[in-house]
Design a protein around this motif. Structure first.
Motif, PDB file in Angstrom:
ATOM      1  N   MET A   1       0.516   3.373   6.842  1.00 54.37           N
ATOM      2  CA  MET A   1      -0.063   2.418   7.457  1.00 54.37           C
ATOM      3  C   MET A   1       1.073   1.218   7.783  1.00 54.37           C
ATOM      4  O   MET A   1       1.088   0.687   8.819  1.00 54.37           O
ATOM      5  CB  MET A   1      -1.094   1.983   6.935  1.00 54.37           C
ATOM      6  CG  MET A   1      -2.314   2.881   6.857  1.00 54.37           C
ATOM      7  SD  MET A   1      -2.635   3.675   8.432  1.00 54.37           S
ATOM      8  CE  MET A   1      -3.233   2.185   9.655  1.00 54.37           C
ATOM      9  N   GLU A   2       1.812   0.906   6.712  1.00 47.63           N
ATOM     10  CA  GLU A   2       3.068  -0.046   6.635  1.00 47.63           C
ATOM     11  C   GLU A   2       3.878   0.403   7.647  1.00 47.63           C
ATOM     12  O   GLU A   2       4.303  -0.370   8.465  1.00 47.63           O
ATOM     13  CB  GLU A   2       3.377  -0.157   5.420  1.00 47.63           C
ATOM     14  CG  GLU A   2       2.666  -1.060   4.403  1.00 47.63           C
ATOM     15  CD  GLU A   2       3.210  -1.010   3.163  1.00 47.63           C
ATOM     16  OE1 GLU A   2       2.720  -1.877   2.147  1.00 47.63           O
ATOM     17  OE2 GLU A   2       4.335  -0.152   2.763  1.00 47.63           O
ATOM     18  N   GLU A   3       4.471   1.534   7.816  1.00 45.93           N
ATOM     19  CA  GLU A   3       5.202   2.092   8.676  1.00 45.93           C
ATOM     20  C   GLU A   3       4.694   2.175   9.945  1.00 45.93           C
ATOM     21  O   GLU A   3       5.350   1.570  11.103  1.00 45.93           O
ATOM     22  CB  GLU A   3       5.982   3.377   8.344  1.00 45.93           C
ATOM     23  CG  GLU A   3       6.653   3.466   6.888  1.00 45.93           C
ATOM     24  CD  GLU A   3       6.894   4.733   6.764  1.00 45.93           C
ATOM     25  OE1 GLU A   3       6.671   5.804   7.245  1.00 45.93           O
ATOM     26  OE2 GLU A   3       7.686   4.917   5.616  1.00 45.93           O
ATOM     27  N   TYR A   4       3.688   2.447  10.184  1.00 52.59           N
ATOM     28  CA  TYR A   4       2.969   2.406  11.413  1.00 52.59           C
ATOM     29  C   TYR A   4       2.823   1.235  12.182  1.00 52.59           C
ATOM     30  O   TYR A   4       3.078   1.049  13.323  1.00 52.59           O
ATOM     31  CB  TYR A   4       1.766   3.261  11.570  1.00 52.59           C
ATOM     32  CG  TYR A   4       0.525   2.974  12.581  1.00 52.59           C
ATOM     33  CD1 TYR A   4       1.101   3.789  13.774  1.00 52.59           C
ATOM     34  CD2 TYR A   4      -0.539   2.297  12.858  1.00 52.59           C
ATOM     35  CE1 TYR A   4       0.083   3.699  15.065  1.00 52.59           C
ATOM     36  CE2 TYR A   4      -1.089   2.122  14.062  1.00 52.59           C
ATOM     37  CZ  TYR A   4      -0.687   2.803  15.116  1.00 52.59           C
ATOM     38  OH  TYR A   4      -1.358   2.830  16.287  1.00 52.59           O
TER      39      TYR A   4
ATOM     40  N   VAL B   1      -0.921   3.990   2.349  1.00 53.94           N
ATOM     41  CA  VAL B   1      -0.708   2.483   2.549  1.00 53.94           C
ATOM     42  C   VAL B   1       0.750   2.430   3.180  1.00 53.94           C
ATOM     43  O   VAL B   1       1.174   1.793   3.994  1.00 53.94           O
ATOM     44  CB  VAL B   1      -0.598   1.917   0.990  1.00 53.94           C
ATOM     45  CG1 VAL B   1       0.211   0.352   1.355  1.00 53.94           C
ATOM     46  CG2 VAL B   1      -2.015   1.526   0.477  1.00 53.94           C
ATOM     47  N   ARG B   2       1.587   3.502   2.600  1.00 49.06           N
ATOM     48  CA  ARG B   2       2.934   3.525   3.048  1.00 49.06           C
ATOM     49  C   ARG B   2       3.079   3.965   4.569  1.00 49.06           C
ATOM     50  O   ARG B   2       3.732   3.435   5.319  1.00 49.06           O
ATOM     51  CB  ARG B   2       3.835   4.621   2.365  1.00 49.06           C
ATOM     52  CG  ARG B   2       5.183   4.795   2.802  1.00 49.06           C
ATOM     53  CD  ARG B   2       6.030   6.251   2.141  1.00 49.06           C
ATOM     54  NE  ARG B   2       5.229   7.204   2.445  1.00 49.06           N
ATOM     55  CZ  ARG B   2       5.263   7.886   3.450  1.00 49.06           C
ATOM     56  NH1 ARG B   2       6.119   7.584   4.424  1.00 49.06           N
ATOM     57  NH2 ARG B   2       4.884   9.147   3.694  1.00 49.06           N
TER      58      ARG B   2
ATOM     59  N   ALA C   1      -3.491  -4.746  -1.772  1.00 51.10           N
ATOM     60  CA  ALA C   1      -4.491  -4.716  -2.647  1.00 51.10           C
ATOM     61  C   ALA C   1      -4.711  -2.799  -2.705  1.00 51.10           C
ATOM     62  O   ALA C   1      -5.432  -2.341  -3.441  1.00 51.10           O
ATOM     63  CB  ALA C   1      -5.535  -5.103  -2.411  1.00 51.10           C
ATOM     64  N   GLY C   2      -4.278  -2.296  -1.380  1.00 50.86           N
ATOM     65  CA  GLY C   2      -4.611  -0.685  -1.230  1.00 50.86           C
ATOM     66  C   GLY C   2      -5.952  -0.702  -0.702  1.00 50.86           C
ATOM     67  O   GLY C   2      -6.676   0.418  -1.207  1.00 50.86           O
ATOM     68  N   THR C   3      -6.741  -1.432   0.068  1.00 50.24           N
ATOM     69  CA  THR C   3      -8.143  -1.349   0.406  1.00 50.24           C
ATOM     70  C   THR C   3      -8.087  -1.309   2.095  1.00 50.24           C
ATOM     71  O   THR C   3      -7.149  -2.073   2.638  1.00 50.24           O
ATOM     72  CB  THR C   3      -8.765  -2.196  -0.198  1.00 50.24           C
ATOM     73  OG1 THR C   3      -8.651  -3.776   0.099  1.00 50.24           O
ATOM     74  CG2 THR C   3      -9.068  -2.027  -1.828  1.00 50.24           C
ATOM     75  N   VAL C   4      -9.276  -1.029   2.703  1.00 48.50           N
ATOM     76  CA  VAL C   4      -9.479  -1.286   3.981  1.00 48.50           C
ATOM     77  C   VAL C   4     -10.865  -1.547   4.133  1.00 48.50           C
ATOM     78  O   VAL C   4     -11.588  -0.980   3.244  1.00 48.50           O
ATOM     79  CB  VAL C   4      -9.381  -0.075   4.900  1.00 48.50           C
ATOM     80  CG1 VAL C   4      -9.918   1.107   4.214  1.00 48.50           C
ATOM     81  CG2 VAL C   4      -9.505  -0.306   6.268  1.00 48.50           C
TER      82      VAL C   4
END
Length: 235
Positions: free
Chosen positions: A200-203, A197-198, A174-177
């Protein structure tokens, strides 16, 4: 029948230590955050080191005592801003004691402090902070620091909010925190940019974190990373 004396009994004057413990109990009843309680405790220890004996009655702290504390801190070559930070705890504590009738009322004023102009990051420094490292050659700490900078910049959250973030608080689809730990004790949902978002996904992939698990987002050395960024602007 003997008449009862309904006048309030005289309050026993507590020691400094007892008064501070009651003050902290009052703060817990006010539902202050743990950060605020820790702040009062830490600044209280500094004040008590100056006093030396906390078993003496609280009424022994006078206006002159506070003035002497200011001179003591100046002798320690503390910055005026730091002195005022310590004084804010002393003022909150002693004003509470005055309200409880433990102390005679007297004013506690902060020292006049210059408001220094904060030096902004240069273009070169910003480029260093935002340049994506090569994950094949850089250390995890360097990569982690880069993620921290991007997250703080992209969300505007405080360091303490980031440190209390859980993986389950991220909804990357959803692209939220979801920020559950904020200074004002409120909670907030904040949108994330596609770029963040990208990142954080990679992290999460690099740190072997399970995006569906309710674990902390940050690596256990994250706080050290935040300190490193504060100490070394060129990192």
């Amino acid at each position: 029948m003997r008449n009862r004396d309904l006048r309030p009994a005289a309050k026993a004057n507590p020691t400094i230590q007892q008064a501070f413990e009651r003050f902290q109990k009052y703060n817990r009843l006010k539902n202050l955050s743990q950060g605020s309680l820790d702040f009062y405790a830490a600044k209280g220890r500094s004040f008590f080191r100056f006093l030396g004996d906390t078993e003496q009655p609280i009424h022994t702290i006078t206006e002159e005592t506070v003035e002497d504390y200011i001179f003591y801190m100046k002798d320690q070559q503390l910055h005026d801003t730091t002195i005022n930070t310590n004084l804010r705890m002393v003022r909150a504590f002693l004003y509470w004691c005055m309200e409880k009738g433990y102390l005679e009322k007297y004013p506690i004023r902060l020292v006049r402090a210059d408001d220094p102009i904060k030096e902004p990051y240069t273009t070169d420094e910003l480029q260093k902070l935002l340049k994506e490292p090569d994950c094949k050659t850089c250390s995890f700490a360097e990569y982690r620091n880069w993620v921290i900078v991007n997250f703080l910049l992209g969300t505007g959250c405080r360091a303490s909010t980031l440190l209390n973030l859980q993986i389950g608080d991220l909804d990357l689809s959803a692209g939220t925190v979801f920020f559950r730990h904020m200074k004002a004790r409120n909670q907030q949902i904040v949108p994330l940019s596609k770029a963040l978002v990208r990142i954080m996904e990679e992290y999460l992939e690099h740190r072997s974190g399970d995006p569906t698990a309710c674990k902390t987002v940050h690596h256990r050395s994250c706080w050290r990373g935040l300190q490193e960024l504060a100490w070394d602007r060129g990192a």
